[in-house]
Write an enzyme that holds these catalytic residues in place. Structure first.
Site, PDB file in Angstrom:
ATOM      1  N   LEU A  59       0.816  -1.185  -0.140  1.00 37.71           N
ATOM      2  CA  LEU A  59       0.083   0.261  -0.163  1.00 37.71           C
ATOM      3  C   LEU A  59       0.850   1.397   0.132  1.00 37.71           C
ATOM      4  O   LEU A  59       0.669   2.109  -0.809  1.00 37.71           O
ATOM      5  CB  LEU A  59      -1.138  -0.030   1.127  1.00 37.71           C
ATOM      6  N   GLN A  83      14.369  -2.452  45.721  1.00 40.91           N
ATOM      7  CA  GLN A  83      12.951  -1.984  45.522  1.00 40.91           C
ATOM      8  C   GLN A  83      12.920  -1.071  44.385  1.00 40.91           C
ATOM      9  O   GLN A  83      11.779  -1.155  43.540  1.00 40.91           O
ATOM     10  CB  GLN A  83      12.453  -1.301  46.837  1.00 40.91           C
ATOM     11  N   GLU A 118       2.196  -0.830   9.823  1.00 40.82           N
ATOM     12  CA  GLU A 118       0.838  -1.058  10.025  1.00 40.82           C
ATOM     13  C   GLU A 118      -0.178   0.162  10.616  1.00 40.82           C
ATOM     14  O   GLU A 118      -0.904  -0.168  11.480  1.00 40.82           O
ATOM     15  CB  GLU A 118       0.501  -2.459  10.324  1.00 40.82           C
TER      16      GLU A 118
END
Lengths: 379, 259
Positions: A125, A279, A363
């Site tokens: 395309l 952490q 896309e």
């Protein structure tokens, strides 16, 4: 609402994970480094049905669901995003439009060979001046009695050079705008068709991305796909489906980077303990894991709607948008967690970071996905 | 040609952990898989099917959840599956297992009976040969390759120091190594259809067998005790040249009064 996997999905995951681990992962670094299309993997995938999953058995397919197809693309991309996009472009962008728009002759001629993996499929395309503004098609198709004559060029075509079948959009009547665009099935070797320069890319480097050139390319009359002037609609609908595939690819890349990072942060010791015990690591990883799972649920939900033949256009856009941005975030942080090692090719996370970027672009860019989602919101 | 393949569902021992308090295997949460040698045998049967169009039946003795490996076998391409399951089989050792399987095999047509050399949970390598004895059939164990010639088979048997090429009359029992061939993957369509096919459920009443020879009652094996092997201490690595290495080895052996 049932979130559990079906028995078939569970068994499929067992198979595809083993296949990805044993057949795909060992090649991934080399495929990237050498920019090599992994043809041997395509052959293996064809043998076990991975090149024709959501294709009815009467056309030589596997009779699988879109849900299983998305799982395949995810699990392949988890170890090698190049392999994931080969399957996605082939299935969503070439087989699907023929299945959904082709007449019986076209389906019988093309689908069995595509679904078995004997032939590879592609879709054209994009043009140099028609990217997001896809309606600006400059490739033309002229009715020459017993055939169509195509002129123009396409760029950034995934699987090109290796594909046997291309779904090509071309202007059949410029005066009609998008209603003058039609879709054609072009075979490799048709007179006047050639594959141009191959792109050198940041990521998915094993995936073949080339220019297609049409110089008075002769396409048989019967290779018009769908009705005359319906090409733009076919392309847009094809991309809706393709987005679920790319979202699955992005999801797989994110999961792959997560797997690597969990492993690495548990092994890597600094200040006398594993960096997974800090952490900061734990909180950041918890956030990333949550986003991956959210992306997976969006993908599952869009695939479910496609399987149920419900409208899924916005769902596809949302899952691609979120999965692609998650892939970019997870892979970028994965490199950070790996520190200097993550920046080297000794570890796969730098490849995953390069691979992730394209999922925000092809896309439909993330901006296009937002346009689609907003379009539904404000319709 | 009819081929019957006997397979077993086993815990994936690569994922298994030992309970440090009791010294026994922790089976909870350990995934179950098709025994690797059996999978090698199944692949051998499926290759014969590809070549000669054989009819492949798979049978397993086990609890109802052994259904999973039979679905996997369907997805790999077998024609028929049988789950031999009954509370009366529980607690079977190799003798009671081979009695039950041999009785079931007598109800089937076969030119070849193929099974794995041994299962990774017990490692006895006894059930295959015992079945052959019960059925009074020729047997070849440790098979890595096979050529089917109708009335007989030419088999390549692995031994500790090489291979033997043997000929056996059919029907016969072959026990196969996982390394014989890489088992095929399940196909997508095989997976899609695997749960629509029928797994035949056979219980004791289906086979003609003396119930005293089944289960715990039919099992002469008694476990006297089990223990976990103590882990060896970490070795010491010396990066030295050959001459110095010989000296170190000799002194170590002398320290332990070996030489």
């Amino acid at each position: 609402m049932d979130f559990s996997l079906t028995k078939q999905e569970e068994l499929f995951l067992k198979m595809i994970r083993e296949f990805a681990e044993k057949e795909v992962k060992p090649l991934a670094a080399d495929v990237d480094e050498e920019e090599r299309f992994p043809m041997e993997t395509v052959e293996k995938m064809g043998k076990i049905g991975l090149m024709g999953i959501p294709v009815p058995k009467q056309y030589g397919g596997q009779g699988g669901t879109n849900q299983i197809y998305t799982m395949a693309v995810e699990e392949l991309s988890r170890v090698c995003a190049t392999t994931g996009v080969i399957v996605s472009a082939h299935t969503s962008l070439c087989i699907a439009p023929i299945l959904e728009n082709g007449n019986e002759e076209q389906k019988m001629k093309y689908i069995p060979k595509l679904a078995s993996g004997e032939w590879i499929g592609a879709f054209g395309l994009t043009e140099p001046n028609a990217g997001t503004d896809a309606a600006m098609q400059q490739t033309t198709a002229v009715d020459a009695g017993d055939k169509w004559i195509l002129n123009g060029s396409k760029i950034f075509i995934t699987n090109s050079g290796y594909a046997h079948v291309y779904i090509i959009m071309a202007m059949t009547d410029k005066s009609l705008g998008t209603k003058g665009i039609s879709a054609f099935i072009v075979e490799d070797g048709m007179p006047g068709f050639s594959v141009g320069k191959k792109e050198k890319k940041m990521g998915i480097r094993g995936s073949a991305t080339c220019e297609l050139i049409f110089e008075n390319c002769e396409v048989p009359k019967e290779n018009l796909l769908g009705n005359l002037g319906k090409g733009f609609g076919i392309a847009m609908k094809t991309l809706d489906g393709g987005r679920i595939g790319i979202a699955s690819q992005a999801l797989g890349i994110a999961q792959g980077a997560m797997d690597e990072t969990v492993k690495y942060t548990k092994e890597r010791k600094q200040f006398g303990k594993s960096i997974a015990s800090f952490q900061n690591t734990q909180f950041q990883m918890a956030d990333l894991e949550t986003k991956i799972q959210a992306a997976r649920l969006l993908v599952r939900s869009a695939a479910y709607k496609k399987d149920q033949k419900l409208p899924y256009s916005a769902d596809a856009a949302m899952c691609k948008l979120f999965a692609a941005e998650t892939a970019m975030e997870v892979t970028t942080k994965a490199v950070q967690f790996h520190g200097g090692y993550g920046y080297t090719r000794e570890y796969p996370v730098e490849r995953m970071m390069r691979d992730a970027k394209i999922t925000e672009i092809y896309e439909g860019t993330s901006e296009v996905q937002r346009m689609v989602i907003a379009g539904k919101l404000f319709k | 040609m009819n081929i019957v393949v006997c397979i077993k569902q086993v815990p994936d021992t690569t994922e298994i952990k030992i309970n440090p308090a009791t010294g026994t295997l922790i089976r909870e949460g350990v995934p179950s898989i098709m025994n690797p040698d059996d999978k090698g045998g199944l692949e051998m049967a499926l290759r014969l099917k590809d070549l000669y169009g054989a009819n492949v039946t798979v049978i397993t003795m086990g609890p109802p959840q052994a259904d999973a490996i039979l679905r996997e076998a369907f997805a790999m391409g077998v024609d028929r599956t049988i789950l031999l399951t009954d509370r009366k089989f529980a607690g079977a050792d190799t003798l009671a297992t081979s009695n039950a399987l041999a009785a079931a095999l007598k109800c089937l047509d076969y030119d070849l009976i193929i099974t794995g050399r041994q299962a990774i949970d017990g490692d006895t390598a006894q059930v295959g040969p015992q079945m052959a004895e019960h059925l009074d059939l020729p047997q070849v164990s440790y098979v890595v390759d096979l050529k089917y010639e109708g009335r007989h088979v030419i088999v390549k048997k692995e031994t500790e120091d090489g291979y033997q090429m043997l000929e056996a009359e059919t029907p016969c029992v072959l026990t196969v190594l996982a390394s014989a061939n890489q088992a095929r993957y399940m196909t997508v369509s095989g997976i899609m259809e695997a749960f629509d096919k029928e797994v035949e459920i056979w219980n004791v009443s289906k086979i003609n067998v003396d119930e005293a020879k089944l289960g715990l009652a039919g099992s002469p094996t008694r476990v006297k005790s089990s223990f976990t092997k103590a882990q060896k201490g970490a070795g010491q690595v010396y990066e030295v040249d050959a001459e110095e290495a010989v000296g170190i080895i000799i002194s170590k052996l002398q320290e332990k009064y070996i030489i």
